[in-house]
Design a protein around this motif. Structure first.
Motif, PDB file in Angstrom:
ATOM      1  N   PRO A 231      10.793  19.811  -8.503  1.00 48.38           N
ATOM      2  CA  PRO A 231      10.836  19.610  -9.701  1.00 48.38           C
ATOM      3  C   PRO A 231      11.151  17.986  -9.863  1.00 48.38           C
ATOM      4  O   PRO A 231      12.181  17.573  -9.209  1.00 48.38           O
ATOM      5  N   LEU A 232      10.550  17.338 -11.044  1.00 48.76           N
ATOM      6  CA  LEU A 232      11.217  16.024 -11.663  1.00 48.76           C
ATOM      7  C   LEU A 232      12.667  16.506 -12.073  1.00 48.76           C
ATOM      8  O   LEU A 232      13.160  17.358 -12.686  1.00 48.76           O
ATOM      9  N   ALA A 233      13.456  15.261 -11.998  1.00 47.15           N
ATOM     10  CA  ALA A 233      14.675  15.161 -12.387  1.00 47.15           C
ATOM     11  C   ALA A 233      14.657  15.413 -14.141  1.00 47.15           C
ATOM     12  O   ALA A 233      13.929  14.899 -14.527  1.00 47.15           O
ATOM     13  N   ARG A 234      15.824  16.006 -14.409  1.00 50.97           N
ATOM     14  CA  ARG A 234      15.633  15.953 -16.046  1.00 50.97           C
ATOM     15  C   ARG A 234      16.502  14.862 -16.473  1.00 50.97           C
ATOM     16  O   ARG A 234      17.352  14.341 -16.095  1.00 50.97           O
TER      17      ARG A 234
ATOM     18  N   GLY B 179       0.694  -1.262   0.003  1.00 49.47           N
ATOM     19  CA  GLY B 179      -0.226   0.113   0.025  1.00 49.47           C
ATOM     20  C   GLY B 179       0.794   1.156  -0.089  1.00 49.47           C
ATOM     21  O   GLY B 179       0.365   2.305   0.143  1.00 49.47           O
ATOM     22  N   ALA B 180       2.219   1.134  -0.093  1.00 51.16           N
ATOM     23  CA  ALA B 180       2.920   2.215  -0.142  1.00 51.16           C
ATOM     24  C   ALA B 180       2.701   3.277  -1.491  1.00 51.16           C
ATOM     25  O   ALA B 180       2.433   2.456  -2.628  1.00 51.16           O
ATOM     26  N   ARG B 181       2.856   4.290  -1.542  1.00 51.03           N
ATOM     27  CA  ARG B 181       2.525   5.255  -2.645  1.00 51.03           C
ATOM     28  C   ARG B 181       3.943   5.913  -3.095  1.00 51.03           C
ATOM     29  O   ARG B 181       4.610   6.525  -2.130  1.00 51.03           O
ATOM     30  N   GLN B 182       4.008   5.725  -4.241  1.00 52.39           N
ATOM     31  CA  GLN B 182       5.380   6.163  -4.902  1.00 52.39           C
ATOM     32  C   GLN B 182       5.261   7.527  -5.688  1.00 52.39           C
ATOM     33  O   GLN B 182       5.524   7.555  -6.940  1.00 52.39           O
ATOM     34  N   TRP B 183       4.730   8.604  -5.068  1.00 49.78           N
ATOM     35  CA  TRP B 183       4.497   9.753  -5.754  1.00 49.78           C
ATOM     36  C   TRP B 183       5.793  10.526  -6.288  1.00 49.78           C
ATOM     37  O   TRP B 183       5.775  11.253  -6.914  1.00 49.78           O
ATOM     38  N   GLY B 184       6.992  10.257  -5.548  1.00 47.97           N
ATOM     39  CA  GLY B 184       8.113  10.864  -5.676  1.00 47.97           C
ATOM     40  C   GLY B 184       8.929  10.324  -7.029  1.00 47.97           C
ATOM     41  O   GLY B 184      10.145  10.776  -6.962  1.00 47.97           O
ATOM     42  N   ASN B 185       8.493   9.188  -7.360  1.00 46.72           N
ATOM     43  CA  ASN B 185       9.448   8.445  -8.431  1.00 46.72           C
ATOM     44  C   ASN B 185       9.723   9.585  -9.482  1.00 46.72           C
ATOM     45  O   ASN B 185       8.912  10.314 -10.238  1.00 46.72           O
ATOM     46  N   GLY B 186      11.033   9.653  -9.917  1.00 41.88           N
ATOM     47  CA  GLY B 186      11.145  10.755 -11.054  1.00 41.88           C
ATOM     48  C   GLY B 186      11.818  11.874 -10.220  1.00 41.88           C
ATOM     49  O   GLY B 186      12.115  12.855 -11.427  1.00 41.88           O
ATOM     50  N   HIS B 187      11.686  12.150  -9.073  1.00 35.59           N
ATOM     51  CA  HIS B 187      12.097  13.506  -8.704  1.00 35.59           C
ATOM     52  C   HIS B 187      13.634  13.079  -8.100  1.00 35.59           C
ATOM     53  O   HIS B 187      14.049  12.031  -7.764  1.00 35.59           O
ATOM     54  N   ARG B 188      14.403  14.370  -8.302  1.00 35.17           N
ATOM     55  CA  ARG B 188      15.897  14.172  -7.876  1.00 35.17           C
ATOM     56  C   ARG B 188      15.968  14.022  -6.294  1.00 35.17           C
ATOM     57  O   ARG B 188      16.719  13.243  -5.733  1.00 35.17           O
TER      58      ARG B 188
ATOM     59  N   GLY C 297      19.488  12.939  -5.637  1.00 32.89           N
ATOM     60  CA  GLY C 297      20.130  12.058  -6.735  1.00 32.89           C
ATOM     61  C   GLY C 297      20.604  10.657  -6.231  1.00 32.89           C
ATOM     62  O   GLY C 297      19.677   9.949  -5.759  1.00 32.89           O
ATOM     63  N   ASP C 298      21.914  10.416  -6.056  1.00 32.60           N
ATOM     64  CA  ASP C 298      22.433   9.257  -5.927  1.00 32.60           C
ATOM     65  C   ASP C 298      22.926   8.985  -4.346  1.00 32.60           C
ATOM     66  O   ASP C 298      23.618   8.102  -4.014  1.00 32.60           O
ATOM     67  N   ARG C 299      22.542   9.838  -3.500  1.00 30.89           N
ATOM     68  CA  ARG C 299      22.793   9.774  -2.153  1.00 30.89           C
ATOM     69  C   ARG C 299      21.497   9.663  -1.333  1.00 30.89           C
ATOM     70  O   ARG C 299      20.610  10.430  -1.685  1.00 30.89           O
ATOM     71  N   PHE C 300      21.844   9.349  -0.152  1.00 33.15           N
ATOM     72  CA  PHE C 300      20.772   9.302   0.894  1.00 33.15           C
ATOM     73  C   PHE C 300      21.170   9.844   2.184  1.00 33.15           C
ATOM     74  O   PHE C 300      22.214   9.386   2.401  1.00 33.15           O
ATOM     75  N   TYR C 301      20.249  10.278   3.057  1.00 32.57           N
ATOM     76  CA  TYR C 301      20.445  10.513   4.276  1.00 32.57           C
ATOM     77  C   TYR C 301      19.288  10.032   5.291  1.00 32.57           C
ATOM     78  O   TYR C 301      18.292   9.820   4.978  1.00 32.57           O
ATOM     79  N   LEU C 302      19.911   9.433   6.424  1.00 32.01           N
ATOM     80  CA  LEU C 302      18.735   8.753   7.373  1.00 32.01           C
ATOM     81  C   LEU C 302      18.360   9.459   8.345  1.00 32.01           C
ATOM     82  O   LEU C 302      19.352  10.417   9.243  1.00 32.01           O
ATOM     83  N   VAL C 303      17.140   9.510   8.726  1.00 34.30           N
ATOM     84  CA  VAL C 303      16.759  10.639   9.790  1.00 34.30           C
ATOM     85  C   VAL C 303      16.082   9.321  10.923  1.00 34.30           C
ATOM     86  O   VAL C 303      14.788   8.957  10.534  1.00 34.30           O
TER      87      VAL C 303
END
Ligand SMILES: [Zn+2]
Ligand SMILES: [Zn+2]
Length: 390
Positions: free
Chosen positions: A387-390, A41-50, A80-86
């Motif tokens: 915005p969406l990633a270019r 049931g997760a929603r992937q609204w953010g696909n395509g965003h940087r 981008g290709d990095r992530f940060y954990l909270v």
């Protein structure tokens, strides 16, 4: 003391009535793409965003809450290709895997090769219990490939035991030589606790030592705000910037989670937009100031009716005190909408749901007093920022 909040509450309650549901279209201000279906049931609204917010775990703890699959509280911000954990509540490691963060092209090289920093709002176990999983087992899950040690930031040493709640006698003190270690100390102690495993990996498997993989740091809240942890744990202050790299800038402020101290909220500013994490807190003007102008506010929430069931009427003096002790350290469904309204954020995301096993419609009452978009967080939801990633 709560001028910002009470003014917003008055405005919000007269302007907005309760709504009953929020669908994918309501998130249009966050992302240009519709939600895509995902397991669970997760929603992937953010696909395509940087820049994306990923909810890894959405239940508060420390109970594991029977009847739900929600993991403990943890989120990721990816740029981008990095992530940060909270925060790193229970199952945070598994959720990083299931969110497909980082590099999955090889069994052991990812995903933590893409992790750059971890931010702990406070040192309650429901926010930290999977930290050892990420950091210690990390050496076989991509951490061994990080270009520089992952920085782990969180509150410093409390400086004093909390006051005894209730009647004496006082219980025994754990680790009386240092009973309230901060984040840097906790990371150093964690390394000592896992020394047998670490030395085996380093000497036998020739893995890099912990000093090459991660480092602990205390968020530098100015001393004048740390002077009275028991008398004034929530002094009014403005946000303090403390972390910056080429993708994000992070600021912190003190929030109201007494007797836990310091308890922090974080703001992430990126070139694409901003997201704020409340951590655990009662209504806080410090948080409202931190969240002003942000795109998304991720806020904790508690069902007051659940707390009332824990302490049923009639309550004696002791039960009444314990009830208020509990709800004053958190934000109820009825309060959280006005906080988001006061901050002026367009999207409010609820996480750290307490209890974690209430049906989703319970939390929709948070729309009361809030004119923006409400998202009741689900594990592995992805929201785009900017915005969406270019
Ligand atoms: Zn918590
Ligand atoms: Zn807490």
């Amino acid at each position: 003391m709560r001028d910002l909040l009470s003014a917003a509450l008055r405005r919000g309650l007269t302007r907005r009535s309760l709504v009953t549901g929020v669908g994918a279209a309501a998130i249009a201000g966050v992302t240009a793409r519709p939600a895509e279906a995902a397991p669970g049931g997760a929603r992937q609204w953010g696909n395509g965003h940087r820049t994306r917010l990923i909810l890894l775990g959405t239940s508060g703890g420390p109970p594991w809450w029977p009847g739900t699959t929600r993991a403990g509280t943890a989120s990721a911000v990816s740029v981008g290709d990095r992530f940060y954990l909270v925060d790193a509540g229970h199952q945070a490691g598994r959720q990083i895997r299931d969110a497909r963060l980082g590099d999955w092209s090889h069994d052991t090289d990812g995903p933590l090769n893409a992790l750059r920093a971890i931010f702990l709002t406070h040192l309650h176990s429901d926010h930290t219990i999977d930290l050892d999983n990420v950091l210690i087992e990390g050496v076989s899950n991509g951490l061994q490939r990080v270009p520089e040690p992952v920085q782990v930031w969180g509150p410093g040493n409390r400086g004093a035991l909390p006051p005894l709640f209730g009647s004496p006698p006082a219980p025994p003190v754990t680790a009386p030589d240092n009973p309230t270690p901060g984040t840097a100390e906790m990371i150093a102690l964690m390394v000592r606790a896992f020394a047998t495993d670490i030395n085996d990996r380093v000497f036998d498997s020739r893995k890099p030592p912990p000093s090459a993989l991660f480092s602990g740091h205390d968020v530098p809240i100015p001393e004048r705000f740390l002077a009275d942890p028991n008398g004034n744990p929530h002094p009014r202050m403005s946000p303090v910037p403390f972390y910056e790299d080429d993708r994000i800038r992070v600021s912190a402020t003190l929030v109201q989670h007494a007797p836990v101290f310091p308890a922090l909220a974080f703001r992430f500013d990126t070139d694409d937009g901003s997201v704020v994490f409340s951590g655990d807190t009662g209504p806080s003007d410090n948080l409202i100031e931190l969240a002003r102008g942000a795109d998304i506010l991720v806020h904790e929430v508690m069902d007051r009716a659940w707390a009332e069931q824990l302490f049923p009427q009639p309550r004696d003096t002791s039960a009444e005190a314990r009830f208020h002790h509990l709800i004053n350290a958190h934000t109820t469904i009825e309060q959280v909408g006005a906080i988001a309204e006061a901050a002026g954020v367009p999207t409010l995301v609820l996480n750290h749901l307490v209890p974690g096993n209430r049906p989703e419609h319970t939390w929709l009452r948070a729309q009361r007093g809030y004119s923006g978009k409400l998202v009741v967080g689900r594990d592995l939801d992805i929201l785009g920022i900017g915005p969406l990633a270019r």
